[in-house]
Write a protein that holds these residues in place. Sequence first.
Motif, short mmCIF file in Angstrom:
data_model
loop_
_atom_site.label_atom_id
_atom_site.label_comp_id
_atom_site.label_asym_id
_atom_site.label_seq_id
_atom_site.Cartn_x
_atom_site.Cartn_y
_atom_site.Cartn_z
N VAL A 199 45.55 -20.87 -75.88
CA VAL A 199 46.11 -22.06 -76.53
C VAL A 199 47.54 -22.30 -76.09
CG1 VAL A 199 46.67 -23.12 -78.76
CG2 VAL A 199 44.65 -21.64 -78.56
N CYS A 200 47.86 -23.57 -75.80
CA CYS A 200 49.27 -23.93 -75.61
C CYS A 200 49.58 -25.14 -76.49
CB CYS A 200 49.55 -24.25 -74.15
SG CYS A 200 51.30 -24.63 -73.90
N VAL A 201 50.63 -25.04 -77.27
CA VAL A 201 51.03 -26.12 -78.18
C VAL A 201 52.33 -26.74 -77.70
CG1 VAL A 201 51.22 -26.77 -80.60
CG2 VAL A 201 50.25 -24.56 -79.98
N ILE A 202 52.38 -28.07 -77.71
CA ILE A 202 53.59 -28.79 -77.32
C ILE A 202 54.18 -29.49 -78.54
CG2 ILE A 202 54.53 -30.65 -75.89
CD1 ILE A 202 52.14 -30.29 -74.01
N ASP A 203 55.49 -29.38 -78.71
CA ASP A 203 56.15 -30.18 -79.74
C ASP A 203 57.59 -30.41 -79.33
OD1 ASP A 203 55.33 -30.75 -82.97
OD2 ASP A 203 57.43 -30.99 -82.41
N GLU A 204 58.13 -31.56 -79.77
CA GLU A 204 59.51 -31.87 -79.39
C GLU A 204 60.52 -31.02 -80.15
OE1 GLU A 204 60.13 -36.40 -77.87
OE2 GLU A 204 59.45 -36.12 -79.92
N LYS A 205 60.15 -30.65 -81.37
CA LYS A 205 61.09 -29.90 -82.20
C LYS A 205 60.73 -28.42 -82.21
CE LYS A 205 60.78 -32.42 -85.87
NZ LYS A 205 60.44 -33.01 -86.99
N PRO A 206 61.64 -27.56 -81.75
CA PRO A 206 61.36 -26.13 -81.75
C PRO A 206 61.02 -25.62 -83.15
CG PRO A 206 63.39 -26.60 -80.55
CD PRO A 206 62.96 -27.88 -81.18
N SER A 207 61.63 -26.23 -84.17
CA SER A 207 61.40 -25.74 -85.54
C SER A 207 59.95 -25.92 -85.98
CB SER A 207 62.34 -26.45 -86.51
OG SER A 207 62.10 -27.84 -86.49
N SER A 208 59.23 -26.86 -85.34
CA SER A 208 57.83 -27.07 -85.71
C SER A 208 56.99 -25.82 -85.48
CB SER A 208 57.23 -28.21 -84.89
OG SER A 208 57.97 -29.38 -85.08
N PHE A 209 57.41 -25.01 -84.50
CA PHE A 209 56.60 -23.84 -84.17
C PHE A 209 56.65 -22.77 -85.25
CE2 PHE A 209 57.67 -25.48 -79.80
CZ PHE A 209 56.41 -26.00 -79.57
N GLU A 210 57.60 -22.93 -86.21
CA GLU A 210 57.65 -21.98 -87.32
C GLU A 210 56.34 -21.99 -88.10
OE1 GLU A 210 61.16 -23.02 -89.51
OE2 GLU A 210 62.46 -22.56 -87.79
N ARG A 211 55.65 -23.13 -88.07
CA ARG A 211 54.37 -23.23 -88.78
C ARG A 211 53.32 -22.25 -88.24
NH1 ARG A 211 55.47 -28.94 -88.47
NH2 ARG A 211 55.96 -29.71 -90.54
N LEU A 212 53.54 -21.79 -87.02
CA LEU A 212 52.54 -20.91 -86.41
C LEU A 212 52.69 -19.45 -86.85
CD1 LEU A 212 52.76 -22.39 -82.80
CD2 LEU A 212 50.85 -22.67 -84.40
N GLY A 213 53.81 -19.16 -87.49
CA GLY A 213 54.03 -17.79 -87.94
C GLY A 213 54.34 -16.85 -86.78
N ASP A 214 54.44 -15.56 -87.09
CA ASP A 214 54.86 -14.59 -86.08
C ASP A 214 53.70 -14.06 -85.26
OD1 ASP A 214 57.44 -14.87 -86.96
OD2 ASP A 214 57.24 -13.26 -88.46
N ASP A 215 52.50 -14.19 -85.78
CA ASP A 215 51.37 -13.55 -85.12
C ASP A 215 50.66 -14.42 -84.09
OD1 ASP A 215 51.89 -11.37 -86.65
OD2 ASP A 215 50.54 -11.99 -88.28
N PHE A 216 51.12 -15.65 -83.95
CA PHE A 216 50.46 -16.57 -83.00
C PHE A 216 50.59 -16.03 -81.58
CE2 PHE A 216 50.86 -20.49 -80.30
CZ PHE A 216 49.52 -20.85 -80.38
N ASN A 217 49.47 -15.89 -80.89
CA ASN A 217 49.55 -15.29 -79.55
C ASN A 217 49.39 -16.32 -78.43
OD1 ASN A 217 46.91 -15.90 -79.77
ND2 ASN A 217 46.11 -13.83 -79.51
N GLY A 218 49.50 -17.61 -78.79
CA GLY A 218 49.41 -18.65 -77.76
C GLY A 218 50.79 -18.98 -77.20
N GLU A 219 50.80 -20.02 -76.37
CA GLU A 219 52.05 -20.45 -75.77
C GLU A 219 52.64 -21.62 -76.53
OE1 GLU A 219 53.20 -21.30 -71.42
OE2 GLU A 219 51.09 -20.62 -71.39
#
Lengths: 225, 147
Positions: B26-46
């Motif tokens: 999985v690779c997720v794209i978002d403009e805001k780095p803070s959005s990736f906080e939703r993925l938590g620490d265990d997310f093993n994608g890009e």
Amino acid sequence: MNQRTTPYVIVIGGGKVGYHLARHLLDRGYEVTLVEKDRVRAQWLSHQLGSCSIMVGDGDEMSFLATTGIERAGVVVGATGDDEDNLVACQLAKRKFSVPRTIARVNDPENVRLFKALGIDVPVSATELLMGLIEAELSGSDAVKGVAVKACGATLVDVALPELSSLVGRRVADVHLPAGDLVVCIVRDGRPVVPQADVVIQPGDELIIYSTTLDVESVRELVTN
Amino acid sequence: MRVVIVGCGRVGSLLALRMAGEGHTVCVIDEKPSSFERLGDDFNGEMVVGNGLEGATLRRAGIEKADCFAAVMPGDNRNLMAAQLAREIFNVKRVITRIYDPIRAAVYREMGVETICSTVIGAGLIHDYLIDGVNRADAVAGAGGRT
């Protein structure tokens, strides 16, 4: 008003581009509807443009578009600052309202290809036009004093030949350009000359070359070598 | 499968976590780095920070090798453009996008762009509960479970 001969034009987006475009078209006798989302901006626009019909609404909302008389429009122009909005407005116009010609302002030059592939008749990239102009200026050469107008993947390069150009004395037929590229006009003493195969290129000629493969720099090399 | 997801909001992050959990790349794209906080620490994608409508960003996310693509940004038009980019320019085989406006969702579906209209689905589920008292939301959510 000469509504019978000029098409009804709907311009979506009343920013700087949309406003000036609408004014220009109105001056030329077109029937124009300018669509603007923002009520306050729309008020200002109707002050400026008077008789032009300004409509407040969302240019990519089907139900709203249906109220603009879009089914009899000859041209729809997506002129907002957002490529995605221009794309969707033009696609809806084309697919759902069978508008014969759609023109989209393209802000990111990379999107020109996508818009073409998706059936937008004329994607216009101001960025690309400016880049072409600036690129030509930066090349700092007397040979290519002209303009590279990149639109739809093609470039128009205006080349003022240097005295010592290898092309001088050759017939147009003997100018070897990459396949598909073409000398479309010769400007001689300020007048256009049709570049028929037998026309011999003279010092001081200016060539206008249509190219899908060359950039300004390669044209410069071609004519100066 | 290799999946590229544009938009790491509620839908994007849930989708990314679920697919990564199932073993997909999985690779997720978002403009805001803070959005990736939703993925938590265990997310093993890009995770790629950038504009999902830009070719360069999509390439960085590996779209050229992707098997599927989902556009789940907040704006319908952005999603429709991203989906069409993925299909037409990058030739991704399976492309889908979430759309709020039912009319736009239907129009693009007719044009061959696969869409999910969350508005229609939400209204439908609520309608069904009101009429026959059965909440089918769990079935729709699948293995993702309750939200």
